[in-house]
Scaffold this active site. Structure first.
Site, PDB file in Angstrom:
ATOM      1  N   ASP A  11       0.816  -1.217   0.000  1.00 26.59           N
ATOM      2  CA  ASP A  11       0.000   0.000   0.000  1.00 26.59           C
ATOM      3  C   ASP A  11       0.850   1.269   0.000  1.00 26.59           C
ATOM      4  OD1 ASP A  11      -2.418  -1.395   0.014  1.00 26.59           O
ATOM      5  OD2 ASP A  11      -2.434  -1.529   2.210  1.00 26.59           O
ATOM      6  N   CYS A  12       2.151   1.127   0.117  1.00 29.91           N
ATOM      7  CA  CYS A  12       3.068   2.266   0.196  1.00 29.91           C
ATOM      8  C   CYS A  12       3.699   2.514  -1.169  1.00 29.91           C
ATOM      9  CB  CYS A  12       4.144   1.996   1.240  1.00 29.91           C
ATOM     10  SG  CYS A  12       5.501   3.191   1.236  1.00 29.91           S
ATOM     11  N   GLY A  13       3.545   3.735  -1.696  1.00 29.11           N
ATOM     12  CA  GLY A  13       4.123   4.050  -2.996  1.00 29.11           C
ATOM     13  C   GLY A  13       5.630   3.929  -3.025  1.00 29.11           C
TER      14      GLY A  13
END
Length: 275
Positions: A11-13
């Site tokens: 979920d972390c770019g």
């Protein structure tokens, strides 16, 4: 092939971009989604030690229960903080990349290149469309002077042991800009940021600033400052806030830029450096 373990939050770019860059380099890491399979307390403690960071530096604040749990209490011990990370793995900053020789918290994504044996071939872009960069330290010679003069930036104070400068390239090799910082203990003055005209408006300046702050963080910098007559909106977009120059720390007030080279109308801005 390089043996890489990758502690990932999909979920972390930044985590996604770092993983994509590793794969672009032809390396397939062992991916551990640490929110589902967190490391043990002992493993995490070892990873943080191998990164050369404090436990507090390895914690993520934004988007986590950091504040709600009172983890900003400076009296908490490393053991207290590790216990909180075990209960709430979202507090573990990401991505942590492990190779046989090194462990690194790779923020921004480009810093994973420090762990790879070669720069991936060809230009490559993050999932927001901005280009990945490489940075290399340079001496403040004619190349830097010409680039700064072309963008009307100061060149009279480039020499000094506390100054570090970088050349930035796209992964394909094209030079796209320059930047640097002056380091005074925990205080860091970002300076000499110049992006080539054809590369402006593409997020390059933001990525350069994040890389500069990461490099300064590695050398002990924790609070960044910038003086500017024209670029205050840019710095505010990346988290800086204006600061009355009367409240500048002595280290920053004593710099040649603050003490006289920059006009009194120049805006001083600051932000905390976190990874």
């Amino acid at each position: 092939m390089l043996d890489v373990t990758f502690y990932h939050n999909p979920d972390c770019g930044t985590s996604r971009n770092t993983l994509a860059l590793i794969r672009h380099a032809g390396v397939e890491p062992q991916v551990i989604e640490y929110l589902k399979t967190p490391p043990t307390k002992g493993v995490l403690q070892d990873l943080i030690a191998r990164m050369g960071m404090t436990v507090r530096d390895a914690m993520r604040e934004r988007g986590t229960p950091f504040k709600d749990l009172g983890l900003d209490d400076a009296t908490l011990t490393d053991d207290d903080l590790l216990d909180a990370m075990m209960v709430h793995p979202i507090l573990i900053n990401r991505p942590i990349v492990v190779t046989p020789d090194r462990v690194k918290l790779c923020r921004p994504s480009e810093t994973v290149l420090d762990l790879l044996s070669s720069v991936p071939p060809g230009d490559f872009h993050k999932d927001d469309g901005t280009a990945f960069l490489t940075d290399e330290r340079i001496e403040p010679g004619p190349e830097l002077v010409d680039a700064l003069m072309a963008t009307h930036l100061l060149v009279d104070d480039l020499q000094g042991a506390d100054r570090t400068f970088f050349r930035f390239r796209l992964l394909g090799g094209d030079v796209i800009g320059y930047g640097g910082f002056e380091l005074y203990g925990r205080d860091v003055l970002l300076r000499s940021m110049a992006v080539g005209p054809e590369h402006r408006g593409k997020g390059i300046g933001r990525n350069m600033a994040l890389l500069l702050m990461s490099r300064a963080f590695d050398e002990g910098g924790r609070q960044a400052y910038a003086l500017t007559t024209t670029a205050a909106p840019f710095f505010e977009r990346i988290g800086f806030r204006p600061l009355d120059r009367a409240n500048a720390p002595a280290s920053i007030a004593a710099t040649r830029q603050a003490a006289g080279l920059c006009p009194s109308s120049a805006t001083l801005l600051t932000r905390r450096i976190t990874l």
